[in-house]
Design a protein around this motif. Structure first.
Motif, PDB file in Angstrom:
ATOM      1  N   SER A   6       0.867  -1.245   0.115  1.00 27.19           N
ATOM      2  CA  SER A   6       0.265   0.038  -0.192  1.00 27.19           C
ATOM      3  C   SER A   6       1.056   1.431   0.072  1.00 27.19           C
ATOM      4  O   SER A   6       1.970   1.086   1.060  1.00 27.19           O
ATOM      5  CB  SER A   6      -0.696  -0.294   0.763  1.00 27.19           C
ATOM      6  OG  SER A   6      -1.142   1.284   1.213  1.00 27.19           O
ATOM      7  N   VAL A   7       0.371   2.288  -0.872  1.00 25.80           N
ATOM      8  CA  VAL A   7       1.561   3.452  -1.246  1.00 25.80           C
ATOM      9  C   VAL A   7       0.943   4.723  -0.580  1.00 25.80           C
ATOM     10  O   VAL A   7      -0.048   4.434  -1.638  1.00 25.80           O
ATOM     11  CB  VAL A   7       2.427   2.925  -2.289  1.00 25.80           C
ATOM     12  CG1 VAL A   7       2.939   4.773  -2.375  1.00 25.80           C
ATOM     13  CG2 VAL A   7       3.347   1.941  -2.542  1.00 25.80           C
ATOM     14  N   GLU A   8       1.481   5.374  -0.268  1.00 24.76           N
ATOM     15  CA  GLU A   8       0.561   7.116  -0.412  1.00 24.76           C
ATOM     16  C   GLU A   8       1.892   7.842  -0.122  1.00 24.76           C
ATOM     17  O   GLU A   8       2.360   8.084   0.388  1.00 24.76           O
ATOM     18  CB  GLU A   8       0.133   7.079   1.098  1.00 24.76           C
ATOM     19  CG  GLU A   8      -2.023   6.402   2.024  1.00 24.76           C
ATOM     20  CD  GLU A   8      -1.948   6.704   3.485  1.00 24.76           C
ATOM     21  OE1 GLU A   8      -1.202   7.427   3.880  1.00 24.76           O
ATOM     22  OE2 GLU A   8      -2.794   5.846   3.252  1.00 24.76           O
ATOM     23  N   GLY A   9       1.207   8.395  -1.116  1.00 30.46           N
ATOM     24  CA  GLY A   9       1.838   9.303  -2.229  1.00 30.46           C
ATOM     25  C   GLY A   9       3.046   8.862  -2.687  1.00 30.46           C
ATOM     26  O   GLY A   9       2.977   7.974  -3.200  1.00 30.46           O
ATOM     27  N   SER A  10       4.516   8.655  -2.174  1.00 30.84           N
ATOM     28  CA  SER A  10       5.537   7.467  -2.622  1.00 30.84           C
ATOM     29  C   SER A  10       6.111   7.237  -1.508  1.00 30.84           C
ATOM     30  O   SER A  10       7.318   6.474  -1.228  1.00 30.84           O
ATOM     31  CB  SER A  10       6.593   8.679  -3.355  1.00 30.84           C
ATOM     32  OG  SER A  10       7.291   9.333  -2.067  1.00 30.84           O
ATOM     33  N   THR A  11       5.450   7.042  -0.323  1.00 31.10           N
ATOM     34  CA  THR A  11       5.643   6.486   0.259  1.00 31.10           C
ATOM     35  C   THR A  11       4.561   5.163   1.123  1.00 31.10           C
ATOM     36  O   THR A  11       3.604   4.818   0.833  1.00 31.10           O
ATOM     37  CB  THR A  11       5.466   7.079   1.901  1.00 31.10           C
ATOM     38  OG1 THR A  11       6.466   8.746   2.235  1.00 31.10           O
ATOM     39  CG2 THR A  11       5.929   6.072   3.327  1.00 31.10           C
ATOM     40  N   ILE A  12       5.451   3.939   1.315  1.00 30.82           N
ATOM     41  CA  ILE A  12       5.291   2.685   1.849  1.00 30.82           C
ATOM     42  C   ILE A  12       4.365   2.601   3.021  1.00 30.82           C
ATOM     43  O   ILE A  12       4.854   2.706   4.156  1.00 30.82           O
ATOM     44  CB  ILE A  12       5.974   1.391   1.230  1.00 30.82           C
ATOM     45  CG1 ILE A  12       6.648   1.234   0.365  1.00 30.82           C
ATOM     46  CG2 ILE A  12       5.166   0.200   1.551  1.00 30.82           C
ATOM     47  CD1 ILE A  12       7.848   0.131  -0.473  1.00 30.82           C
ATOM     48  N   THR A  13       3.362   2.392   3.115  1.00 38.16           N
ATOM     49  CA  THR A  13       2.775   2.531   4.257  1.00 38.16           C
ATOM     50  C   THR A  13       2.117   1.101   4.800  1.00 38.16           C
ATOM     51  O   THR A  13       2.450   0.436   6.145  1.00 38.16           O
ATOM     52  CB  THR A  13       1.377   2.804   4.251  1.00 38.16           C
ATOM     53  OG1 THR A  13       0.198   2.324   3.620  1.00 38.16           O
ATOM     54  CG2 THR A  13       1.303   4.633   3.959  1.00 38.16           C
ATOM     55  N   GLU A  14       2.078   0.145   3.962  1.00 39.88           N
ATOM     56  CA  GLU A  14       2.189  -1.010   4.414  1.00 39.88           C
ATOM     57  C   GLU A  14       2.818  -2.173   3.650  1.00 39.88           C
ATOM     58  O   GLU A  14       2.547  -2.591   2.114  1.00 39.88           O
ATOM     59  CB  GLU A  14       0.341  -1.678   4.761  1.00 39.88           C
ATOM     60  CG  GLU A  14       0.812  -1.913   6.310  1.00 39.88           C
ATOM     61  CD  GLU A  14      -1.516  -2.591   6.143  1.00 39.88           C
ATOM     62  OE1 GLU A  14      -1.158  -3.678   6.331  1.00 39.88           O
ATOM     63  OE2 GLU A  14      -1.782  -1.798   6.363  1.00 39.88           O
ATOM     64  N   ALA A  15       2.973  -3.303   3.782  1.00 39.80           N
ATOM     65  CA  ALA A  15       3.814  -3.964   2.711  1.00 39.80           C
ATOM     66  C   ALA A  15       4.204  -5.743   3.237  1.00 39.80           C
ATOM     67  O   ALA A  15       3.651  -6.599   4.499  1.00 39.80           O
ATOM     68  CB  ALA A  15       5.173  -4.248   2.502  1.00 39.80           C
ATOM     69  N   ARG A  16       3.311  -6.588   1.823  1.00 41.27           N
ATOM     70  CA  ARG A  16       3.299  -7.842   2.272  1.00 41.27           C
ATOM     71  C   ARG A  16       3.886  -8.965   0.865  1.00 41.27           C
ATOM     72  O   ARG A  16       4.038  -8.134  -0.029  1.00 41.27           O
ATOM     73  CB  ARG A  16       1.354  -8.506   2.145  1.00 41.27           C
ATOM     74  CG  ARG A  16       0.153  -7.760   3.284  1.00 41.27           C
ATOM     75  CD  ARG A  16       1.291  -8.282   4.254  1.00 41.27           C
ATOM     76  NE  ARG A  16       0.433  -7.879   5.344  1.00 41.27           N
ATOM     77  CZ  ARG A  16      -0.456  -8.292   5.746  1.00 41.27           C
ATOM     78  NH1 ARG A  16      -0.867  -9.757   5.905  1.00 41.27           N
ATOM     79  NH2 ARG A  16      -0.992  -7.588   6.584  1.00 41.27           N
TER      80      ARG A  16
END
Ligand code: FAD
Length: 281
Positions: free
Chosen positions: A202-212
């Protein structure tokens, strides 16, 4: 080779299938798409007295929306899952993995549930299912139970499904809007991976907020790369930020395709590629 002789039943309901399995005990084997079981029978690595075909049980086929989750019937073919919009919109990494799984013939016969029940460590659906926290619904003589992906894959070709039980459906929590990618490394096309990585972010702007992140063929079962997942949160989706070691805590096999160290190296490279592609970077 020709398989040893067996009796064959094709029940129309899960209840009838469970009765047939209960009656035959250890001597029974379920057949779904037959893509893995038939070679096993032909090589006489297994010689069941009864084969219970799930192919006529309509209730085990199809994909439905169940609020926070999508539910994939165990007998839904790889091809049908691949073309399904609900899966694409909410569990994109499954769609990506299916695109690279085997060839069109196998995808038209093989089933989603059959592949997961078979639990080949090189199978392409285990790592995405694990990464997405799928739940496995298993019917048995005592009723139905639900097993988390973490507990479903027990060992090489071994799952939490007991003798006399049937995997009926797989529930996958929805992740709409997440980016996803399945990076598969093969020696020849249409084959099982030497190593593969399933990434959903999940990416918001260019930052990863959650990863699997799930790893295929890096151990006797699919693995979650939790250290990588944690390290990615809050990071920009850039090459440097995702250059975290992915092979931590794995026990990859050595075989003619490559030794364990080679696989660990591959996992690191493929994870970087998969995460960057998933993040659209
Ligand atoms: C040429 C070829 C290439 C392939 N390449 C790949 C690949 O690249 N990646 C990949 O992931 N797979 C690959 N496969 C395997 C393919 O995905 C098969 O479809 C899958 O492994 C088995 O699914 P099936 O429905 O055919 O199950 P079957 O072969 O019918 O059954 C497999 C096993 O699962 C059990 N089983 C099946 N359904 C259930 C159920 N509902 N409940 C409980 N037990 C059940 C059976 O008893 C059996 O032990 C390939 C197969 C072939 C023939």
């Amino acid at each position: 080779m020709i398989p040893a002789q067996f009796d064959y039943v094709a029940p129309a309901t899960v209840e009838e299938a469970l009765s047939a399995l209960a009656e035959a005990g250890e001597d029974a084997k379920i057949i779904a798409g037959g893509q893995s079981l038939l070679p096993v029978l032909r090589m006489r690595l297994n010689a069941p007295e009864l084969v219970v075909d799930l192919g006529r049980i309509e209730a085990l086929r199809g994909i439905r929306d169940d609020g926070d989750a999508i539910v994939i019937g165990a007998m839904t073919t790889h091809s049908d899952v691949f073309h399904d919009a609900l899966v694409r919109d909410n569990a994109l990494v499954i769609t990506h993995a299916l695109e690279l799984l085997a060839d069109p013939q196998v995808r038209h016969r093989g089933t989603f549930g059959g592949a997961l029940a078979h639990a080949d460590p090189a199978g392409d659906l285990g790592a995405p299912s694990l990464a997405l926290d799928a739940e496995f619904v298993i019917a048995g003589p005592a009723g139905t139970r639900t097993v988390a992906a973490e507990d479903f894959f027990v060992d090489l070709f071994t799952t939490a499904i007991e003798d006399g039980e049937i995997l009926t459906e797989v529930r996958i929590p929805k992740r709409p809007g997440w980016g996803a990618h399945y990076e598969k490394f093969v020696r020849v096309a249409h084959q099982w991976p030497i190593v593969a990585v399933a990434a959903a972010v999940s990416v918001e702007g260019s930052t990863i907020t959650e990863a699997r992140v799930g790893l295929t063929n890096m151990g006797s079962t699919p693995l979650r790369a939790r250290a990588v997942e944690q390290a990615l949160v809050g990071q920009p989706a850039t090459d440097e930020a995702v250059r975290t070691a992915a092979a931590e805590g794995t026990n990859p096999p050595s075989d003619l395709n490559g030794d364990a160290d080679y696989r660990r190296h591959l996992a690191t490279v493929l994870t970087r590629r998969a995460v960057l592609a998933a993040a659209g970077a």
